[in-house]
Design a protein around this motif. Structure first.
Motif, PDB file in Angstrom:
ATOM      1  N   PRO A 172       6.012   5.018   1.640  1.00  0.00           N
ATOM      2  CA  PRO A 172       5.471   6.356   1.352  1.00  0.00           C
ATOM      3  C   PRO A 172       6.041   6.536  -0.246  1.00  0.00           C
ATOM      4  O   PRO A 172       6.831   5.992  -0.699  1.00  0.00           O
ATOM      5  N   HIS A 173       5.045   7.276  -0.750  1.00  0.00           N
ATOM      6  CA  HIS A 173       5.032   7.375  -2.323  1.00  0.00           C
ATOM      7  C   HIS A 173       4.072   8.568  -2.938  1.00  0.00           C
ATOM      8  O   HIS A 173       3.142   8.711  -2.258  1.00  0.00           O
ATOM      9  N   ASN A 174       4.741   9.401  -3.462  1.00  0.00           N
ATOM     10  CA  ASN A 174       3.958  10.722  -4.119  1.00  0.00           C
ATOM     11  C   ASN A 174       3.633  10.280  -5.672  1.00  0.00           C
ATOM     12  O   ASN A 174       4.559  10.185  -6.525  1.00  0.00           O
ATOM     13  N   ILE A 175       2.399  10.047  -5.987  1.00  0.00           N
ATOM     14  CA  ILE A 175       2.230   9.497  -7.188  1.00  0.00           C
ATOM     15  C   ILE A 175       2.524  10.263  -8.242  1.00  0.00           C
ATOM     16  O   ILE A 175       2.674   9.957  -9.652  1.00  0.00           O
ATOM     17  N   LEU A 176       2.526  11.731  -8.120  1.00  0.00           N
ATOM     18  CA  LEU A 176       2.886  12.701  -9.351  1.00  0.00           C
ATOM     19  C   LEU A 176       4.411  12.864  -9.455  1.00  0.00           C
ATOM     20  O   LEU A 176       4.790  13.175 -10.705  1.00  0.00           O
ATOM     21  N   THR A 177       5.136  12.716  -8.215  1.00  0.00           N
ATOM     22  CA  THR A 177       6.437  13.088  -8.386  1.00  0.00           C
ATOM     23  C   THR A 177       7.504  11.927  -8.357  1.00  0.00           C
ATOM     24  O   THR A 177       8.548  11.924  -8.892  1.00  0.00           O
ATOM     25  N   ASP A 178       6.966  10.788  -7.603  1.00  0.00           N
ATOM     26  CA  ASP A 178       7.888   9.732  -7.546  1.00  0.00           C
ATOM     27  C   ASP A 178       7.795   8.732  -8.536  1.00  0.00           C
ATOM     28  O   ASP A 178       6.857   8.287  -8.801  1.00  0.00           O
ATOM     29  N   PRO A 179       8.956   8.108  -8.874  1.00  0.00           N
ATOM     30  CA  PRO A 179       9.241   6.906  -9.667  1.00  0.00           C
ATOM     31  C   PRO A 179       8.439   5.543  -8.696  1.00  0.00           C
ATOM     32  O   PRO A 179       8.700   5.836  -7.742  1.00  0.00           O
ATOM     33  N   GLN A 180       7.896   4.876  -9.530  1.00  0.00           N
ATOM     34  CA  GLN A 180       7.145   3.691  -8.537  1.00  0.00           C
ATOM     35  C   GLN A 180       8.511   2.979  -8.117  1.00  0.00           C
ATOM     36  O   GLN A 180       9.135   2.469  -8.887  1.00  0.00           O
ATOM     37  N   PRO A 181       8.371   2.597  -6.870  1.00  0.00           N
ATOM     38  CA  PRO A 181       9.369   2.062  -6.026  1.00  0.00           C
ATOM     39  C   PRO A 181       9.465   0.548  -6.233  1.00  0.00           C
ATOM     40  O   PRO A 181      10.371  -0.202  -6.170  1.00  0.00           O
ATOM     41  N   VAL A 182       8.333   0.019  -6.431  1.00  0.00           N
ATOM     42  CA  VAL A 182       7.889  -1.417  -6.598  1.00  0.00           C
ATOM     43  C   VAL A 182       8.219  -1.896  -7.999  1.00  0.00           C
ATOM     44  O   VAL A 182       7.137  -1.741  -8.668  1.00  0.00           O
TER      45      VAL A 182
ATOM     46  N   LEU B  64       0.898  -1.236   0.007  1.00  0.00           N
ATOM     47  CA  LEU B  64      -0.079  -0.064   0.206  1.00  0.00           C
ATOM     48  C   LEU B  64       0.928   1.366   0.021  1.00  0.00           C
ATOM     49  O   LEU B  64       1.780   1.357   0.901  1.00  0.00           O
ATOM     50  N   GLU B  65       0.712   1.968  -1.048  1.00  0.00           N
ATOM     51  CA  GLU B  65       1.428   3.404  -1.015  1.00  0.00           C
ATOM     52  C   GLU B  65       0.733   4.619  -0.681  1.00  0.00           C
ATOM     53  O   GLU B  65      -0.532   4.567  -1.277  1.00  0.00           O
ATOM     54  N   VAL B  66       1.240   5.520   0.140  1.00  0.00           N
ATOM     55  CA  VAL B  66       0.533   6.753   0.507  1.00  0.00           C
ATOM     56  C   VAL B  66       1.322   7.902   0.516  1.00  0.00           C
ATOM     57  O   VAL B  66       2.636   7.542   0.685  1.00  0.00           O
ATOM     58  N   LEU B  67       0.967   8.988   0.629  1.00  0.00           N
ATOM     59  CA  LEU B  67       1.676  10.181   0.946  1.00  0.00           C
ATOM     60  C   LEU B  67       2.602  10.102   1.905  1.00  0.00           C
ATOM     61  O   LEU B  67       1.865   9.385   3.162  1.00  0.00           O
ATOM     62  N   PRO B  68       3.859  10.500   2.059  1.00  0.00           N
ATOM     63  CA  PRO B  68       4.671  10.462   3.365  1.00  0.00           C
ATOM     64  C   PRO B  68       3.901  11.007   4.543  1.00  0.00           C
ATOM     65  O   PRO B  68       3.959  10.421   5.715  1.00  0.00           O
ATOM     66  N   GLU B  69       3.058  12.193   4.364  1.00  0.00           N
ATOM     67  CA  GLU B  69       2.502  12.700   5.534  1.00  0.00           C
ATOM     68  C   GLU B  69       1.069  11.823   5.976  1.00  0.00           C
ATOM     69  O   GLU B  69       0.889  12.111   7.061  1.00  0.00           O
ATOM     70  N   GLU B  70       0.722  10.841   5.297  1.00  0.00           N
ATOM     71  CA  GLU B  70      -0.120  10.166   5.736  1.00  0.00           C
ATOM     72  C   GLU B  70       0.013   8.647   6.156  1.00  0.00           C
ATOM     73  O   GLU B  70      -0.613   7.962   6.428  1.00  0.00           O
ATOM     74  N   LEU B  71       1.605   8.655   6.199  1.00  0.00           N
ATOM     75  CA  LEU B  71       1.960   7.383   6.593  1.00  0.00           C
ATOM     76  C   LEU B  71       1.648   6.870   7.972  1.00  0.00           C
ATOM     77  O   LEU B  71       1.270   5.607   8.128  1.00  0.00           O
ATOM     78  N   GLU B  72       1.863   7.573   8.950  1.00  0.00           N
ATOM     79  CA  GLU B  72       1.568   7.412  10.345  1.00  0.00           C
ATOM     80  C   GLU B  72       0.141   7.072  10.529  1.00  0.00           C
ATOM     81  O   GLU B  72      -0.374   6.000  11.061  1.00  0.00           O
ATOM     82  N   VAL B  73      -0.808   7.730  10.154  1.00  0.00           N
ATOM     83  CA  VAL B  73      -2.252   7.451  10.170  1.00  0.00           C
ATOM     84  C   VAL B  73      -2.698   6.413   9.697  1.00  0.00           C
ATOM     85  O   VAL B  73      -3.322   5.418  10.273  1.00  0.00           O
ATOM     86  N   THR B  74      -2.270   6.037   8.250  1.00  0.00           N
ATOM     87  CA  THR B  74      -2.574   5.042   7.668  1.00  0.00           C
ATOM     88  C   THR B  74      -2.032   3.778   8.449  1.00  0.00           C
ATOM     89  O   THR B  74      -2.656   2.723   8.340  1.00  0.00           O
ATOM     90  N   GLY B  75      -0.519   3.962   8.878  1.00  0.00           N
ATOM     91  CA  GLY B  75      -0.227   2.791   9.379  1.00  0.00           C
ATOM     92  C   GLY B  75      -0.935   2.287  10.656  1.00  0.00           C
ATOM     93  O   GLY B  75      -1.241   1.077  10.907  1.00  0.00           O
TER      94      GLY B  75
END
Length: 305
Positions: free
Chosen positions: A185-195, A155-166
């Motif tokens: 953590p992942h920003n869909i608009l700016t980050d390459p897909q890490p997986v 599950l990939e979410v914005l870094p600022e949402e990591l704690e709440v989602t976890g």
């Protein structure tokens, strides 16, 4: 209406306006103009005379006239079109309120399709990457629905949402899946897909409100991580009906109906064009009992180009 779109349609010196002309006159992107105009046409607020071309009608002129518009601000009728006021359509356009009545894994035949690969599922690859803007609950529901598929889900979410989602995942049974649900953590608009090389990449409602430019960024980031014939992209969205010239879907009578119409929905042809630009091809569109569909796509192979 914002940017004077209705005002442009009512100008006496021009009868028909196409998407290109409206885009130049308002400064908005063509895909956004087309989506809005098709919504207005389906509601009977403007008339669609041919593909991407529109004209004003009596409703357009009423809504474009300040005095007449003020006169209908407090009507007795419950007709939602009559209650329309300047700016309401644009305030609704882009709303994030979307409810999936049927989860994607009840539309897409998971057990039948996931194993359709040469050599089966790869043990060292993630089964599913949920490129999410969600709490992760649907991913947990997916794991519960298919406990026998012992593969990692991400599950990939914005870094600022990591704690709440976890916390949500932990509170709702993540530990039952023996580490098979991972959070990144992942920003869909700016980050390459890490997986890299996952079997399924899931965009569940992610492209719903994105215009083509942003949608292409997300798609291309995903394509770069996909593994040829092995990986699949699942896009969970509504596939809009094609509105023929002069056709209307009927009067919008409730706020819920208005919200559905105002969202950024693409037709099958528009999805095909968008995915082609990202070097993807549609494998199949799976339709469920609700309003959403699952668009299955794969990377277009070089021999097809």
């Amino acid at each position: 209406m914002q940017n004077g779109m209705l005002n442009k349609l009512c100008l006496p010196e021009r009868i028909n306006w196409n998407v290109v002309q409206l885009a130049k006159a308002t400064g908005w992107a063509e895909d956004r103009i087309e989506a809005i105009m098709d919504v207005l046409a389906s509601a009977g607020i403007v008339d669609r005379v041919r593909e991407r071309t529109y004209v004003a009608n009596n409703v357009t002129r009423v809504l474009n006239n300040p005095e007449q518009r003020r006169a209908i601000r407090k009507p007795r009728t419950k007709n939602w079109v009559v209650r329309a006021r300047q700016g309401e359509i644009m305030r609704t356009f882009g709303s994030k309120n979307r409810i999936a009545m049927y989860p994607w894994f009840r539309i897409f035949p998971v057990e039948e399709e996931l194993g359709k690969t040469d050599g089966g599922l790869k043990a060292d690859r993630a089964l599913l990457v949920d490129v999410a803007e969600t709490s992760g609950q649907e991913l947990l529901d997916f794991r519960k629905a298919f406990p026998s598929i012992m593969r990692t889900c991400v599950l990939e979410v914005l870094p600022e949402e990591l704690e709440v989602t976890g916390k949500h995942l932990r509170d709702n049974g993540e530990r039952r899946f023996d580490g098979l649900v991972k959070l990144l953590p992942h920003n869909i608009l700016t980050d390459p897909q890490p997986v890299q090389g996952a079997r399924i990449y899931l965009l569940n409602g992610v492209l719903h409100e994105k215009h083509d430019q942003d949608a292409l960024k997300i798609l291309k980031n995903t394509v770069d991580a996909m593994d040829g014939n092995y990986s699949r992209l699942l896009i969970v969205e509504k596939v809009a009906l094609v509105l023929e010239a002069g056709q209307k879907f009927g009067v919008i009578r409730t706020p819920e109906e208005q919200e559905q119409r105002m969202c950024m929905e693409r037709t099958e042809q528009q999805w095909t064009k968008l995915l082609k630009r990202a070097k993807l091809v549609i494998v199949q569109i799976w339709e469920g009992e609700g309003t959403e569909s699952v668009i299955e796509a794969m990377v277009k192979q070089k021999e097809w180009l």
